[in-house]
Design a protein around this motif. Structure first.
Motif, PDB file in Angstrom:
ATOM      1  N   ARG A  86       0.848  -1.205   0.000  1.00  0.00           N
ATOM      2  CA  ARG A  86       0.000   0.000   0.000  1.00  0.00           C
ATOM      3  C   ARG A  86       0.883   1.255   0.000  1.00  0.00           C
ATOM      4  N   ALA A  89       2.553   1.794  -3.435  1.00  0.00           N
ATOM      5  CA  ALA A  89       1.605   2.332  -4.413  1.00  0.00           C
ATOM      6  C   ALA A  89       1.352   3.820  -4.136  1.00  0.00           C
ATOM      7  N   GLU A  90       1.217   4.158  -2.853  1.00  0.00           N
ATOM      8  CA  GLU A  90       0.955   5.555  -2.503  1.00  0.00           C
ATOM      9  C   GLU A  90       2.151   6.461  -2.827  1.00  0.00           C
ATOM     10  N   ALA A  91       3.352   5.877  -2.807  1.00  0.00           N
ATOM     11  CA  ALA A  91       4.550   6.651  -3.145  1.00  0.00           C
ATOM     12  C   ALA A  91       4.808   6.652  -4.648  1.00  0.00           C
ATOM     13  N   GLY A  92       3.901   6.049  -5.412  1.00  0.00           N
ATOM     14  CA  GLY A  92       4.041   6.058  -6.876  1.00  0.00           C
ATOM     15  C   GLY A  92       4.965   4.974  -7.395  1.00  0.00           C
ATOM     16  N   ILE A  93       5.192   3.941  -6.578  1.00  0.00           N
ATOM     17  CA  ILE A  93       6.079   2.844  -6.977  1.00  0.00           C
ATOM     18  C   ILE A  93       5.209   1.607  -7.227  1.00  0.00           C
ATOM     19  N   ASP A  94       5.367   0.991  -8.389  1.00  0.00           N
ATOM     20  CA  ASP A  94       4.596  -0.209  -8.706  1.00  0.00           C
ATOM     21  C   ASP A  94       5.184  -1.390  -7.926  1.00  0.00           C
ATOM     22  N   VAL A 210       5.806   6.492   3.765  1.00  0.00           N
ATOM     23  CA  VAL A 210       5.462   6.862   2.378  1.00  0.00           C
ATOM     24  C   VAL A 210       6.363   8.018   1.910  1.00  0.00           C
ATOM     25  N   ARG A 214       8.955   7.955  -1.208  1.00  0.00           N
ATOM     26  CA  ARG A 214       8.934   8.960  -2.302  1.00  0.00           C
ATOM     27  C   ARG A 214      10.341   9.469  -2.586  1.00  0.00           C
ATOM     28  N   ALA A 217      11.930   6.850  -4.602  1.00  0.00           N
ATOM     29  CA  ALA A 217      11.373   6.889  -5.969  1.00  0.00           C
ATOM     30  C   ALA A 217      12.000   8.036  -6.755  1.00  0.00           C
ATOM     31  N   GLY A 221      13.625   8.015 -10.421  1.00  0.00           N
ATOM     32  CA  GLY A 221      13.039   8.879 -11.453  1.00  0.00           C
ATOM     33  C   GLY A 221      13.923  10.036 -11.826  1.00  0.00           C
TER      34      GLY A 221
END
Ligand code: URA
Length: 223
Positions: A86, A89-94, A210, A214, A217, A221
């Motif tokens: 969860r 996903a909330e941090a934008g990581i699949d 989270v 990020r 991530a 990115g």
């Protein structure tokens, strides 16, 4: 002997002699199933090796498998894994695009309630050090851009015993040499997902995790 032999502890606890030289992840995984590098294999159901995307830019390292993971043979498939998925996903990581593993590959527990309940017991430093050759081999093969240390055990295994997650979580740091070789990888430490489940203020601990994810991530990115 093999590539990592001779770098492990000299007290009889050492996975290095079990790590095959020049192996790919699949061969490592099957060799790890027979690891007898420390006594933890004696009571665990099986070795829980890393899993996930083998060419991922992000590797997440937990402490050790829990009760559910020990039975199913995969990391982070129990309650802590649900929190982790969860948060990712909330941090934008699949969650399907990361590689997930643990500092220690066997479940350590004590029996409670007249032998009915297997209660997690933290691995000793000796056990973490003994298991490190598997983690080093995984990190070399996956060769990510960033490693996320989930909790104190993973953070100390990767960054040294004086590292404090409470003080330095969410900070991008260079991963120290793996057996003398600079991996040129960054590392970000964060809270262990189980700590979220145990916390009185679950929401704020979860939000902190989270936020740290990020940051990790952002390393991936960030080009
Ligand atoms: N906790 C961990 O550190 N790893 C797992 O795989 C499950 C729970």
């Amino acid at each position: 002997m093999n590539a990592t032999a001779g770098t492990g502890p000299e007290d009889g606890y050492d996975a290095a002699p079990f790590v095959p030289e020049g192996a790919d992840l699949a061969r490592l995984r099957s060799a790890a199933a027979g690891c007898r590098g420390c006594p933890l294999h004696l009571q665990a159901t099986q070795t829980v090796f890393g899993a996930g995307e083998p060419s991922s830019a992000m590797v997440l390292v937990g402490e050790q498998p829990g009760d559910v993971e020990d039975r199913r043979g995969r990391p982070f498939v129990g309650p802590a894994g649900k929190v982790l998925d969860r948060a990712l996903a909330e941090a934008g990581i699949d969650p399907g695009e990361v590689y997930v593993t643990n500092a220690v590959k066997h479940f350590k527990f004590v029996l409670q309630e007249r032998g009915k309940r297997r209660m997690h017991e933290a691995p000793s430093r000796r056990e973490v050090t003994a298991c490190r050759p598997w983690l080093v081999a995984e990190l070399r093969l996956v060769s990510p851009r960033v490693v996320v240390a989930l909790g104190a055990t993973a953070a100390k295994a990767l960054l040294g015993p004086s590292f404090r997650v409470t003080r330095e979580h969410g900070v991008v740091l260079p991963l120290p040499p793996l057996d003398g070789v600079d991996p040129e990888v960054e590392v970000v430490a964060t809270t262990h997902p189980s700590a979220v489940l145990r916390a009185d203020d679950r929401e704020s601990v979860y939000a902190g995790m989270v936020a740290d994810l990020r940051v990790a991530a952002g390393v991936v990115g960030g080009g």
